[in-house]
Design an enzyme around this catalytic site. Sequence first.
Site, PDB file in Angstrom:
ATOM      1  N   ASP A 161      39.992  45.783  49.167  1.00 31.09           N
ATOM      2  CA  ASP A 161      39.337  45.056  48.147  1.00 31.09           C
ATOM      3  C   ASP A 161      39.540  46.021  46.661  1.00 31.09           C
ATOM      4  OD1 ASP A 161      36.631  42.728  47.961  1.00 31.09           O
ATOM      5  OD2 ASP A 161      38.173  43.139  46.569  1.00 31.09           O
TER       6      ASP A 161
HETATM    7  C1  GLC Z   1      36.996  41.093  43.680  1.00 35.10           C
HETATM    8  C2  GLC Z   1      37.032  40.469  45.210  1.00 35.10           C
HETATM    9  C3  GLC Z   1      37.986  39.822  45.831  1.00 35.10           C
HETATM   10  C4  GLC Z   1      39.138  39.665  44.814  1.00 35.10           C
HETATM   11  C5  GLC Z   1      39.643  41.030  44.242  1.00 35.10           C
HETATM   12  C6  GLC Z   1      40.816  41.014  43.366  1.00 35.10           C
HETATM   13  O1  GLC Z   1      36.157  42.379  43.780  1.00 35.10           O
HETATM   14  O2  GLC Z   1      35.914  40.875  45.969  1.00 35.10           O
HETATM   15  O3  GLC Z   1      37.522  38.711  46.524  1.00 35.10           O
HETATM   16  O4  GLC Z   1      40.288  39.186  45.502  1.00 35.10           O
HETATM   17  O5  GLC Z   1      38.473  41.786  43.823  1.00 35.10           O
HETATM   18  O6  GLC Z   1      40.206  40.279  42.219  1.00 35.10           O
END
Ligand code: GLC
Length: 732
Positions: A289
Amino acid sequence: MKLTDAQKQRIEDLLQQMTLEEKIGQMNQESPSIVGGFDVPFEELIEMMTDGRITKEEFGNIMSNAKQDFHEDEIRKGLVGSLMVQDPVKVNELQKIAMEESRLGIPIIFGLDVIHGFRSVYPIAIAEAGSFDTDLMERTAAMAAKESRSAGVAWHFAPMVDVARDARWGRVSEGPGEDPYLGSQFARAKIRGLQNDQSSTENYVAACLKHYVGYGACESGRDYNTVSMAMHVFYNNYLKPFEAAVDEGAATVMAAFNDLNGTPCTVNRFLLRDILKDSCGFPGFVVSDANAIRECEVHGICADDMDAAIQAANAGMDMDMGTEIYLKNLKEAVADGKVSMEVIDEAVRRILSVKMWLGLFDHPYVTEEAMKRYETLPEEHTSLAREAAEKSIVLLKNEGNILPIDRNAKVSLVGNLADNKEEIIGAWAMSWQEKDCVTILEGMKAEFPNVQYFPCGGPEGDLNMDQIIKAGDYGDVIVAVLGELVSMSGEASSRADITIPGRQRELLEMLLTTGKPVVLVLMNGRPLALDWEAQYVPAIVEAWHLGIQMGPAVAHVLSGAVNPEGRLSSSFPAFTGQCPVYYNHPNTGRPGSKSKFTSRYLDAPLGALYPFGYGLSYTTFAYSDLKVENKEAVIEACVTVTNTGDRAGKETVQFYMQDVTASLVRPVKELKGFEKVSLEPGESKTVCFWLEKKDMGFWNNEHVYCLEDGKFRFYAGGSSGDCLMAEAAIRF
Ligand code: GLC
């Protein structure tokens, strides 16, 4: 995700030619960073606007003054495997650099948070899961895949399939609710919709299961908080949708921010390698993430960037989202023997396999024709968005059959949320366009010629007493559209009090004193604590955030043109203090009852106010004749359901099981099947379910699957809280 032998060979040949830097480059995902004025990754800036940390105006100002760094130089050097960009012209420009100016011409995979639609935004997942319509879930995903691919986005950071039982957690809005079976069916449908139409590379994308794993169990519902649970709870609930979706062919997985029992998922070898890649046989790649690899230092597990890069790579984390921590540390780590070339090659092979499967090597660009394809949304997309919205609406209460409302009635429409295009699309709607959206006010005007709108107030700010008085004077009936702002759910939006915020309850009280019938239409991204509303408001419609066609969908349900068929994918508590509240809980030694020394609260009802699977219709249904037959390899359960009302309707027949005595405590009910049936007034149908005996077991703490002879109960009904029951002694 099948590759031909020729494609596999192309990957092996590439690996032979790649330098270590180029391999590490494939493991690096970038976001355009804002240069000047605001130095955060573009993605973070979008999030800050989505969740209200900066206003749209501030965002606009920053963007107008800032230059975006799209990492062109790194692309030229083959050091960027993926980017988060959604403009097709920019996608082609950057892809051209990768294909024609880098040494090996490996295409970039462009990814985005397409959670519930790209241009045709449909209901948020917690709502759509409540349609209990897996065909619909598949069709909306397929629509999103086609729309995003025409903009060059070939990778969705979706579906989010976190089981979530605590409505204080804002991200409960993004997933399919509290039940592992419904979550698994939702996950499978989304994988099929996103990935299966491979008739053209313009029709499918790589899905990304997230957030692996257990994120929905963050302690006290506070986002990013620690997660601890018994492994039998993990295996039998939180892991289930991920297992199902990997079995369905999911191409990628995103690891969760949280730790699980002390080890962050991002560096958790047991989760990433033993369970996901070995036990589940996952063939694709795992992405972190945003910033999560570096955050393992903040967790207190990694000493510094080098340590974080080493631990993550060795644990099976194939791609770094947004920190460049791999780019800056892995080469040295390999030289020092801390990360083997086998680990690097395995990660790169997985990444290249997904790109090859997507057809990016041979079709890296978006055609001019594709770019223009969805400038105006096709009618079939708009009508699908409307169908999804209509099927996701849940009728919670309809005292005195106030609903449906006569189309010629004088309707006072109240509540600022009714006249706001941004509030209907929900969290993570990244590419919506104002012109595609129909507000509730617009929908009501088209359905009710005598509707008048009175902006009396909303989730924030003061009430307009003058408008409230006028609303009470004008309408035969008052429709109050109240609830949460989009920014009050989704990421980083946990709430310690999940009643309707601001002065909305006060507004409802005033409306009720007018003596006119009041219909509460809720717009929200989580279950709410509705103790007061359930007592005093005669009609309550759960309308969630339904996407671009929210207006017509709500209006059609209120007029009766559409009979509501949605059911709750998550239990609603009476009070916040009951959270987490969910139907498939263990019995305990003192199950809650009226007597004092049982598992209950002194100041709250037993169980949920509105339980999982609950929802009303404009007709009524009755269940009879539940018959359970213990066959060789299956349990056959049949039940008769009758439409006992005066209009046609759809019922979601739910089938549950209980393992009454086992070597571990088991839930009082577990959903094992559901089927929607349409019934004319007076019509009866017998609905049968076949539960394979091999699916009646459970995983113990040692990850051993247990099928144990004994007494089982089987339930069938229209809600987890209202079922017929039959018992049987089962031998496996
Ligand atoms: C965010 C979220 C995730 C998302 C990623 C990219 O922090 O936790 O669900 O896909 O970053 O935006």
